[in-house]
Every structure is written in structure tokens, then in C-alpha cells.
Design a protein around this motif. Sequence first.
Motif, PDB file in Angstrom:
ATOM      1  N   HIS A  52     -30.922 -45.966 -13.558  1.00  0.00           N
ATOM      2  CA  HIS A  52     -32.230 -47.051 -13.588  1.00  0.00           C
ATOM      3  C   HIS A  52     -31.469 -48.236 -15.157  1.00  0.00           C
ATOM      4  CE1 HIS A  52     -35.908 -49.758 -13.322  1.00  0.00           C
ATOM      5  NE2 HIS A  52     -36.052 -49.461 -14.926  1.00  0.00           N
ATOM      6  N   PRO A  53     -31.514 -49.324 -14.975  1.00  0.00           N
ATOM      7  CA  PRO A  53     -30.703 -50.543 -15.641  1.00  0.00           C
ATOM      8  C   PRO A  53     -31.752 -51.047 -16.670  1.00  0.00           C
ATOM      9  CG  PRO A  53     -31.439 -51.360 -13.697  1.00  0.00           C
ATOM     10  CD  PRO A  53     -31.684 -50.034 -13.463  1.00  0.00           C
ATOM     11  N   ILE A  54     -31.302 -50.753 -17.629  1.00  0.00           N
ATOM     12  CA  ILE A  54     -31.576 -51.679 -18.618  1.00  0.00           C
ATOM     13  C   ILE A  54     -30.826 -52.384 -18.974  1.00  0.00           C
ATOM     14  CG2 ILE A  54     -32.575 -51.031 -21.161  1.00  0.00           C
ATOM     15  CD1 ILE A  54     -33.272 -47.571 -20.848  1.00  0.00           C
ATOM     16  N   GLY A  55     -32.199 -53.842 -19.254  1.00  0.00           N
ATOM     17  CA  GLY A  55     -31.323 -54.797 -20.426  1.00  0.00           C
ATOM     18  C   GLY A  55     -31.565 -55.555 -21.563  1.00  0.00           C
ATOM     19  N   GLU A  56     -31.283 -56.340 -21.803  1.00  0.00           N
ATOM     20  CA  GLU A  56     -31.323 -56.160 -22.830  1.00  0.00           C
ATOM     21  C   GLU A  56     -32.327 -56.777 -23.803  1.00  0.00           C
ATOM     22  OE1 GLU A  56     -28.316 -56.945 -24.255  1.00  0.00           O
ATOM     23  OE2 GLU A  56     -26.830 -57.561 -23.245  1.00  0.00           O
ATOM     24  N   GLN A  57     -32.343 -55.978 -24.630  1.00  0.00           N
ATOM     25  CA  GLN A  57     -33.310 -56.210 -25.474  1.00  0.00           C
ATOM     26  C   GLN A  57     -34.214 -55.562 -24.983  1.00  0.00           C
ATOM     27  OE1 GLN A  57     -34.112 -58.024 -28.851  1.00  0.00           O
ATOM     28  NE2 GLN A  57     -32.045 -58.385 -28.359  1.00  0.00           N
ATOM     29  N   SER A  58     -34.152 -54.243 -24.712  1.00  0.00           N
ATOM     30  CA  SER A  58     -34.957 -53.011 -23.724  1.00  0.00           C
ATOM     31  C   SER A  58     -36.021 -53.594 -22.738  1.00  0.00           C
ATOM     32  CB  SER A  58     -35.961 -52.883 -25.274  1.00  0.00           C
ATOM     33  OG  SER A  58     -34.880 -51.990 -26.100  1.00  0.00           O
ATOM     34  N   SER A  59     -35.635 -54.897 -21.916  1.00  0.00           N
ATOM     35  CA  SER A  59     -36.154 -55.115 -20.742  1.00  0.00           C
ATOM     36  C   SER A  59     -35.788 -54.205 -20.055  1.00  0.00           C
ATOM     37  CB  SER A  59     -35.928 -57.060 -20.741  1.00  0.00           C
ATOM     38  OG  SER A  59     -34.734 -56.647 -20.209  1.00  0.00           O
ATOM     39  N   GLY A  60     -37.693 -54.219 -18.834  1.00  0.00           N
ATOM     40  CA  GLY A  60     -37.274 -53.000 -18.246  1.00  0.00           C
ATOM     41  C   GLY A  60     -38.067 -51.682 -18.403  1.00  0.00           C
ATOM     42  N   VAL A  61     -38.800 -51.929 -19.680  1.00  0.00           N
ATOM     43  CA  VAL A  61     -39.252 -49.844 -20.133  1.00  0.00           C
ATOM     44  C   VAL A  61     -40.623 -50.923 -21.308  1.00  0.00           C
ATOM     45  CG1 VAL A  61     -37.568 -48.705 -19.553  1.00  0.00           C
ATOM     46  CG2 VAL A  61     -37.364 -49.797 -21.764  1.00  0.00           C
ATOM     47  N   SER A  62     -40.886 -50.075 -21.577  1.00  0.00           N
ATOM     48  CA  SER A  62     -42.048 -50.812 -22.186  1.00  0.00           C
ATOM     49  C   SER A  62     -41.596 -50.347 -23.922  1.00  0.00           C
ATOM     50  CB  SER A  62     -43.836 -50.250 -22.063  1.00  0.00           C
ATOM     51  OG  SER A  62     -43.626 -48.530 -22.421  1.00  0.00           O
ATOM     52  N   VAL A  63     -42.575 -51.025 -25.045  1.00  0.00           N
ATOM     53  CA  VAL A  63     -42.199 -50.486 -26.798  1.00  0.00           C
ATOM     54  C   VAL A  63     -42.395 -48.829 -26.715  1.00  0.00           C
ATOM     55  CG1 VAL A  63     -42.356 -50.097 -28.657  1.00  0.00           C
ATOM     56  CG2 VAL A  63     -42.871 -52.699 -27.139  1.00  0.00           C
ATOM     57  N   GLY A  64     -43.271 -48.089 -25.601  1.00  0.00           N
ATOM     58  CA  GLY A  64     -43.686 -46.826 -25.994  1.00  0.00           C
ATOM     59  C   GLY A  64     -42.208 -46.251 -25.076  1.00  0.00           C
ATOM     60  N   GLN A  65     -41.771 -46.627 -23.964  1.00  0.00           N
ATOM     61  CA  GLN A  65     -41.135 -45.709 -23.236  1.00  0.00           C
ATOM     62  C   GLN A  65     -39.637 -46.215 -23.856  1.00  0.00           C
ATOM     63  OE1 GLN A  65     -41.908 -48.183 -20.017  1.00  0.00           O
ATOM     64  NE2 GLN A  65     -43.373 -47.160 -18.692  1.00  0.00           N
ATOM     65  N   ALA A  66     -39.362 -47.650 -24.673  1.00  0.00           N
ATOM     66  CA  ALA A  66     -38.163 -47.138 -25.210  1.00  0.00           C
ATOM     67  C   ALA A  66     -38.149 -46.357 -26.028  1.00  0.00           C
ATOM     68  CB  ALA A  66     -37.757 -48.997 -25.624  1.00  0.00           C
ATOM     69  N   GLN A  67     -39.114 -46.267 -26.822  1.00  0.00           N
ATOM     70  CA  GLN A  67     -39.148 -45.695 -28.307  1.00  0.00           C
ATOM     71  C   GLN A  67     -38.405 -44.748 -28.262  1.00  0.00           C
ATOM     72  OE1 GLN A  67     -38.815 -45.958 -31.412  1.00  0.00           O
ATOM     73  NE2 GLN A  67     -40.462 -46.103 -32.564  1.00  0.00           N
ATOM     74  N   ARG A  68     -39.619 -44.045 -26.801  1.00  0.00           N
ATOM     75  CA  ARG A  68     -38.871 -42.222 -26.331  1.00  0.00           C
ATOM     76  C   ARG A  68     -37.308 -41.976 -25.546  1.00  0.00           C
ATOM     77  NH1 ARG A  68     -44.501 -40.996 -23.046  1.00  0.00           N
ATOM     78  NH2 ARG A  68     -44.563 -43.217 -23.207  1.00  0.00           N
ATOM     79  N   ILE A  69     -37.265 -42.960 -25.092  1.00  0.00           N
ATOM     80  CA  ILE A  69     -35.711 -42.790 -24.899  1.00  0.00           C
ATOM     81  C   ILE A  69     -34.774 -42.858 -25.773  1.00  0.00           C
ATOM     82  CG2 ILE A  69     -34.274 -44.157 -24.030  1.00  0.00           C
ATOM     83  CD1 ILE A  69     -35.863 -45.717 -21.259  1.00  0.00           C
ATOM     84  N   ALA A  70     -35.156 -43.700 -27.141  1.00  0.00           N
ATOM     85  CA  ALA A  70     -34.250 -43.652 -28.157  1.00  0.00           C
ATOM     86  C   ALA A  70     -34.350 -42.361 -29.411  1.00  0.00           C
ATOM     87  CB  ALA A  70     -34.952 -45.103 -29.090  1.00  0.00           C
ATOM     88  N   LEU A  71     -35.248 -42.180 -28.924  1.00  0.00           N
ATOM     89  CA  LEU A  71     -36.221 -40.818 -29.480  1.00  0.00           C
ATOM     90  C   LEU A  71     -35.396 -39.556 -29.205  1.00  0.00           C
ATOM     91  CD1 LEU A  71     -37.045 -38.590 -31.246  1.00  0.00           C
ATOM     92  CD2 LEU A  71     -39.470 -38.203 -29.128  1.00  0.00           C
ATOM     93  N   ALA A  72     -34.557 -39.154 -27.085  1.00  0.00           N
ATOM     94  CA  ALA A  72     -33.837 -38.570 -26.371  1.00  0.00           C
ATOM     95  C   ALA A  72     -32.577 -38.942 -26.939  1.00  0.00           C
ATOM     96  CB  ALA A  72     -34.083 -39.140 -25.096  1.00  0.00           C
ATOM     97  N   ARG A  73     -31.803 -39.869 -27.453  1.00  0.00           N
ATOM     98  CA  ARG A  73     -30.687 -40.913 -27.892  1.00  0.00           C
ATOM     99  C   ARG A  73     -30.538 -39.799 -29.155  1.00  0.00           C
ATOM    100  NH1 ARG A  73     -29.675 -46.267 -28.378  1.00  0.00           N
ATOM    101  NH2 ARG A  73     -31.083 -46.806 -29.762  1.00  0.00           N
TER     102      ARG A  73
END
Length: 611
Positions: free
Chosen positions: A490-511
Amino acid sequence: MDKSQEKSLLLWLKSHKKACGHYLSLSVLLGMLTGGALVVQAWLLATSLHGLIILHLPRSAFTAEFIALIGIIMFRALLAYGRERISFMAGQRLREQIREAVLTKLGELGPAFIKGKPAGSWASIVLEQVEDLHDFYAKYLPQMMLAGFIPLIILVIVFPINWAAGLMLALTAPLIPMFMILVGMGAADANRKNFTALSRLSGHFMDRLKGLSTIKLFYRGAAEEKAIEKASNEFRERTMSVLKMAFLSSAVLEFFAAVSIAVLAVYFGFSYLGHLDFGSYGTPVTLFTGFFVLILAPEFFQPLRDLGTHYHAKAQAIGAAEALQELLSFEVESQSIKSLPEADIAPALVNSGCEKVSGPVGVKIKNLVVTSFEGHQLLGPLSFELNAGEHMAIVGPSGAGKTTLLNALLGFLPYTGEIWINDVLLSEMDVAHWRKQLTWLGQDPQLFHGTVRDNVAMANPNLTDEAIVRLLTQAKVMDFVEQLALGIDHPIGEQSSGVSVGQAQRIALARALAQQAHLYLLDEPTASLDSQSEQAVLLSLSAAMQDKTSIMITHRLDQLQHKDQILVLDKGKLVQQGLFDVIAAKEGLFSDMLNEVMQPFTLSSEQEGKV
């Protein structure tokens, strides 16, 4: 800009010309060959015209000259093309090296330094100002050498033929560089002001663009429009000032070159009419001499005119170099982590004992004082010790210095004092090795343009799809990814566009989990999350941090009972330290903050009791 500063910047620019490699010398060589071809071309033309008009020779007698003339014209065209290509490559190599140096320097200084300026200002330095160095190396420096060589060669050839023409050329030549200098004296300062205005406009516009929603929410759109309009008008005025100088410089150079050539033409005209009889060493002025000198005269001034045209490139480069030199020469006087070339990393690890920092991490801090890059004290002095495998929380009001402490541990801020990692001083460690032991997770997750897979695998590009799925599951975000049509692609745009803040936080946690680090530095990782997302992230972190060391900044004081140690900071000072129950029972900042947190719940319970 004073003369000493301009001279210093010019020396700095010239010190980097080695980056152009052999291309710069090759460009000058091709220019010299072009000058030699010009002389040959003028000789062929003058010889042919003199023979046809004065000597009345048949055209067939000059077949060889005509063929040679066509050949020399084609040869000049090839030389001009080759010189343009090679000059471009010289400037390209320079730009690549300077841009790499700028990005490397920004990487060394870190985000704490970068946040000192708007993102648009850095974009202006990395893009526009580096690009504006190109013409200085590709055109101005080679032309500086040619402006001295080609006119000198023409004078050496003209003087034996006609000393009067050579004297006229020699006397009028200095007028061009003299007036070029007079016109261009303020060009560097105008360019510097232009770059400042551009940096201000870029930074202002980008910051407002990122905060567009907030601006609309508080009805500040009209006010910001006026601010952007003001910055735009300032940039427009600065740009027009630079262009005015450039056009004035070109007009002055063309005028004096035209006057000089006209003087020569008048001299030869009166010589042919018999009114002047000097210059040819006692012999009459021939048609060959007149044609030869008049054909060479524009070429005599052309390198000087080209230099005048490229003088604007020099002023532009000096204006651009100010911010670049300031950045690249910026040095931090306080202690910081060493940054070594890749080839020197292995010896540094052995010599500094970094092999001891490859398992559980303990942190010991003695008399730590963290400063800004300008030398202002931000935090300290403070001392504490965190054993391997323990978990610490740092609390305090905004501006207390909590994030500053983490930035010092990450190597992003200068400090004095001692930071020990196990038995190794942090200042003696290699930055690359140290950061491999860390996992950092902040309150504002940064996802990059790409796919979910790209963002998770950033710390470890060799991760398999199965490993990425496992990490996403561990971060409690795989349920969301499975609902996407492309899954981990799934593509993620600039400034984490395409996902919510919570989802972005958890993807960052996985990283972050992919790093398999031994020390977790957490800067309010749940501050922007709803309660459900917060619990999911905290559960994932608790599971990942088993047998690991962690330092977490938080405002959630009700979740600190299980921490091994709590630090309370206020105004850059350590005011309290200890276990939750101990410092909560004492009067002080922590108990006051805890009472403020618990007061709404107490009032709510009292109201329910009255009902």
C-alpha cells in the motif's frame, strides 16, 4: 558585504575547484585551441581577400585556403561544443560534491540543528544555492584564464604587423575589466540579499502550507496572505535589482568594445585614404593588415566581454557561498559522538571498546550539561544511573529539557560532562555503531513516500515479507494492513498521507522493532493517539522491551507505577528522582503534577456521590 568577507568567500570558492577534476583544465585547453583556430581563420580570410581584391589572383589559386577555412570553421564548432559539455561536467561534479558535503554535514548535526531553520530555508540552500555555484566553475573560472591568454596571443601577433593597431588594442582593453569591476561592485551584495529573501519566502511559504488546516481553523488566512505577499514582493524587488545590475554590466561592456573596434576601423580607413601614415614600420598599410586586424579585433574583446557576462556568475556564487560556507565550517566546540569515515570505523570500535556495547545497555551520566549549537545551556548539570534492563520515565512541564536529554543521548546536541554506555564513554564511540543499539520513537512519526514495506524495512532492507508481517502484527497494525487492497505494498504519501496518526505511529513502531535494539528512547510515543491506539502501542512496546533498557518521556503520570526510576525535570534541572511511590509521597513538582492529573477524576467521583 564588506571586502574582506567577499575576498574570504572567493577564496573558499576557489579552494573547491579541485572537485571539478581534470574537466576544468580541459575546458581551458579547448578554449585556448579555439583562440588559436580564430587566428588561423582570420589569416585565411585576410589572405584570400587580399589576393582576390588587391592582387587580382584567380579564385582557383585559393582553393586550398577555402577548404582549410571550411575545415577550421567546423573545427571551431566542435571545440565550442566540446568545451560546453566539459564545462558542464566540471560544474556538475562540483555541485554533486558540495551537495553531498551539505547533506553529510546536516546528517552530522542532526535534527536538533535542522529544526533551527524552516524546511524551506534548507531546501533553498541544498537546491538553489548549490545550483547557483555551477556557472562560477563551469564558465567564470575557465573564462578568467582565457581572458588573459587569448588577448595576449592576439597582441603578440598584431604588434609585428602594425604597432599602432596593437597599441590601440592594448590601451582600450583595460577599460572593459575596469568598468566591469565598477558596475559589479554591488552585485555580490545584491545576490546575497536575494538569497536571503528567497530563503525567507521559501521557509515562510512551506511552514504556512504545512499548517494550512490550523490557519483556516483560526481564521488567519487573510493575515498570512499579506505576509506571503510581503515576502514575495521583497524577493521580486531583490531579483529585479540583480537583473538590473546584470543588464547594466552587459551594456557597459558592449559599449566599450564597440568604441574600441570603431577606433581601429577609423584608423585603417584614414590610412587607406592617405591621411595617416604610421603604424606599419615605414611601409604602407595593406588590405591584408586591415582585414586581419579588424577580423581579430572583435575576437580580442570577446573573451573580456564573456568574462563580463560571467562576472555576474561570480557575484551570484559569492552570494550563494555565504550560507554554504557558514554551514560547512560550523563546528561544535563541546563534546559529541565521533563521526568517522566508513574505512575508519572498525579500528575505532576496537580502540574505544565499543565491542562492550553490543548487548544490554546501561547508562551512567555524570555532571551532564547540554548546550545549544550557539553555546547556550539548555539542560543540567544532572547525574543519574540506569542499569541494563531497567526502565526509566522522564517527566516535567513543557520546556523542562526532557527532549533535550534524549537529543544528547542520540548525539544530536553538544554537551559537557560524561555519558557512559556500559563501560565506554559516549564521546569516544562511533556514531554509526552507537545508533545501531538504539530504537527511537517520537510523538510525531515520520513515514516516507513509498510503501508500507519500504517504511518498515528502512532500518533493515534485507527483511523478508514474512518478517515484515510479523513486525506489523507485533505493532498491532496488521489488521489495518490486511484490509488494504495492496497489503504491505500500500503506498504512503508525503507527510504520512493515506494513513491516520495512530496507524502511522504503529507502522513507525514496527520499523523501530525491526532494529532489534538494546536501548529504547521514547519521546511521548502515544501523545497523539486515541485511547485504543495508545493501549495497542503500549502493549507492543512492553512486549518488545522485555530484558531491554528504556527511557521514556511521558505526560501520563498514572502509568508510571511499574517504572524502575523516574526523573523529574524543571527548567533544565533535575528536581526529583526515585520510584513512583517515593516521590509521589513527597511534596514537590511530581506530586503537584500528579494532583493536577487526578483532580478531574476526584471531582467526578464527588459529584457522583452527591447524586
